[in-house]
Design an enzyme around this catalytic site. Structure first.
Site, PDB file in Angstrom:
ATOM      1  N   TYR A 143      13.114 -20.871 -20.789  1.00 17.46           N
ATOM      2  CA  TYR A 143      12.105 -20.130 -20.029  1.00 17.46           C
ATOM      3  C   TYR A 143      11.033 -21.061 -19.454  1.00 17.46           C
ATOM      4  CZ  TYR A 143      14.044 -15.839 -22.074  1.00 17.46           C
ATOM      5  OH  TYR A 143      14.860 -14.812 -22.453  1.00 17.46           O
ATOM      6  N   LYS A 194      24.000 -22.576 -30.044  1.00 12.11           N
ATOM      7  CA  LYS A 194      25.365 -22.679 -29.529  1.00 12.11           C
ATOM      8  C   LYS A 194      25.728 -24.162 -29.530  1.00 12.11           C
ATOM      9  CE  LYS A 194      27.655 -20.004 -27.441  1.00 12.11           C
ATOM     10  NZ  LYS A 194      28.947 -19.416 -27.923  1.00 12.11           N
ATOM     11  N   ASP A 255      15.614  -8.148 -30.130  1.00 11.42           N
ATOM     12  CA  ASP A 255      15.725  -6.786 -29.595  1.00 11.42           C
ATOM     13  C   ASP A 255      16.917  -6.055 -30.224  1.00 11.42           C
ATOM     14  OD1 ASP A 255      13.514  -6.936 -28.046  1.00 11.42           O
ATOM     15  OD2 ASP A 255      14.517  -6.748 -26.119  1.00 11.42           O
TER      16      ASP A 255
END
Ligand code: NAD
Length: 369
Positions: A143, A194, A255
């Site tokens: 981000y 990952k 979430d």
């Protein structure tokens, strides 16, 4: 001995002021019934601050926040400010607060209260007793990484670019937060990335492994690929205690974990920086303009966020326990706001929920006497 703490209360927009009023009741109750005392600063953030100061977080408000022991926020945003320029939007105030205070660790508990077990979209036997804490890195990763942007390739094609970067110090400091928290819980950390396809993930895994060996070998550590973690959260969520992960995967996994618990009106969060900076505590939900000023908002997410402030910023964990027990008791009594209403329960307003909580705290006090 009395412990005095300075709190900045930022109600914000929409239902923010309504849920914050219930925090003030709790602050008064703690002041009268425990050794804690509070100095309160009340100020504006988001759209309310834009209307008053022309910007969503003024420098003076920021300085008040910086000088506090903890900041409790309601929510920001709403259709009234949809056409305001990007850097003056309500959300920009919250982003600036997080950035200026370097709040790099976002804590999102996913806790299933027995009384609300049917609100989960998973089977009761899978979510019963669920208590997971997701620790998300909040100030780095894709981000924020450079280069970023959309470039015109000149042949009718465009290219969107974002860059995932993590430095060792960023991985170590979020890792430390996760291991420290696990020690106060069930002593297990699952680190997700990952590493199979991303170099930043490989570094994350190596640095967490080194940190574990050098400082936290008494905590159980497992590594898991983030996509597998997303699957395991639905298959067998009770295997997790603390999950630590980067900004992007944390956004998604927190979430997902939140939905295991059923209701947005029940979910607290904390954002922490170094021990010298105040933590920011806020419900996960937004300003809910559709129900604002109707007395329908569930104040429990903000109340549980305040309990996190007591535990993580004010060193008052026993009082956080009291508040969390009272929330559990009130729900067990069948007292509910509309969002978590169920058969044979009593529907109450925002203020009535706050009052029921205070009444339950008084009952707890009488029992203990
Ligand atoms: P929202 O979380 O405000 O609302 C989603 C739904 O959940 C609505 O139906 C709402 O009524 C309900 N809801 C939310 N909180 C509730 C509560 N405490 N009690 C009962 N019901 C509740 O999300 P949204 O509608 O997507 O966004 C509304 C505004 O909030 C937007 O401007 C958005 O940008 C902003 N927002 C702010 C934050 C924040 O301040 N951290 C977070 C998310 C969204």
């Amino acid at each position: 001995m009395t412990q005095n703490h300075t709190l900045t209360l930022l109600p914000g927009d929409g239902i923010g002021p309504e849920v914050m009023a219930e925090i003030e009741k709790l602050v008064d109750w703690l002041g009268e019934n425990t050794p804690l005392s509070f100095t309160l600063h009340r100020d504006d953030i988001g759209g309310a601050a834009y209307d008053k100061y022309g910007e969503p977080l003024s420098d003076e408000t920021l300085e008040k926040c910086r000088a506090s022991d903890a900041i409790i926020m309601g929510a920001v945003g709403g259709p009234k400010w949809d056409s305001v320029e990007y850097d003056k939007r309500p959300e920009a105030g919250l982003l600036r607060l997080r950035k200026e205070l370097e709040l790099f660790a976002n804590l999102r508990p996913a806790l299933v209260f027995d009384a609300l077990i049917d609100a989960s979209s998973l089977k009761p036997e899978i979510v019963k007793g669920l208590d997971i804490l997701i620790v998300r890195e909040l100030t780095g990763g894709v981000y924020f990484g450079q280069p970023r942007g959309i470039e015109d390739l000149g042949n009718g094609q465009r290219r969107g670019v974002n860059t995932q970067t993590y430095d060792t110090y960023e991985i170590e400091r979020i890792g430390r937060v996760a291991f420290d928290l696990a020690k106060k819980r069930r002593n297990k950390v699952t680190s997700c990335e990952k590493a199979n396809v991303m170099e930043s993930g490989k570094l994350w895994r190596e640095d967490i492994t080194k940190l574990h060996a050098s400082e936290f070998s008494d905590v159980e550590l497992e590594h898991m690929y983030a996509d597998n973690c997303a699957m395991q959260l639905l298959r067998e969520p009770s295997q997790f205690d603390v999950i630590v992960t980067d900004n992007l995967f944390g956004d998604i996994l927190s979430d997902e974990a939140a939905m295991l618990t059923g209701s947005l009106g029940m979910l607290p969060s904390a954002s922490l920086g170094t021990p010298e900076t105040p933590g920011l505590y806020e419900p996960v939900h937004g300003s809910a303009p559709d129900i604002a000023s109707q007395g329908k908002a569930n104040p429990l997410a903000t109340i549980l966020s305040f309990a996190m402030a007591l535990r993580y910023s004010l060193n008052a964990g026993e009082h956080a326990d009291k508040i969390e027990r009272a929330v559990q008791d009130v729900l067990n009594q069948g007292i509910r706001t509309a969002d978590v209403m169920a058969e044979n329960c009593q529907e109450v307003s925002t203020t009535e929920m706050g009052d029921a909580l205070i009444q339950t705290l008084n009952q707890q006090l009488q029992k203990a006497a």
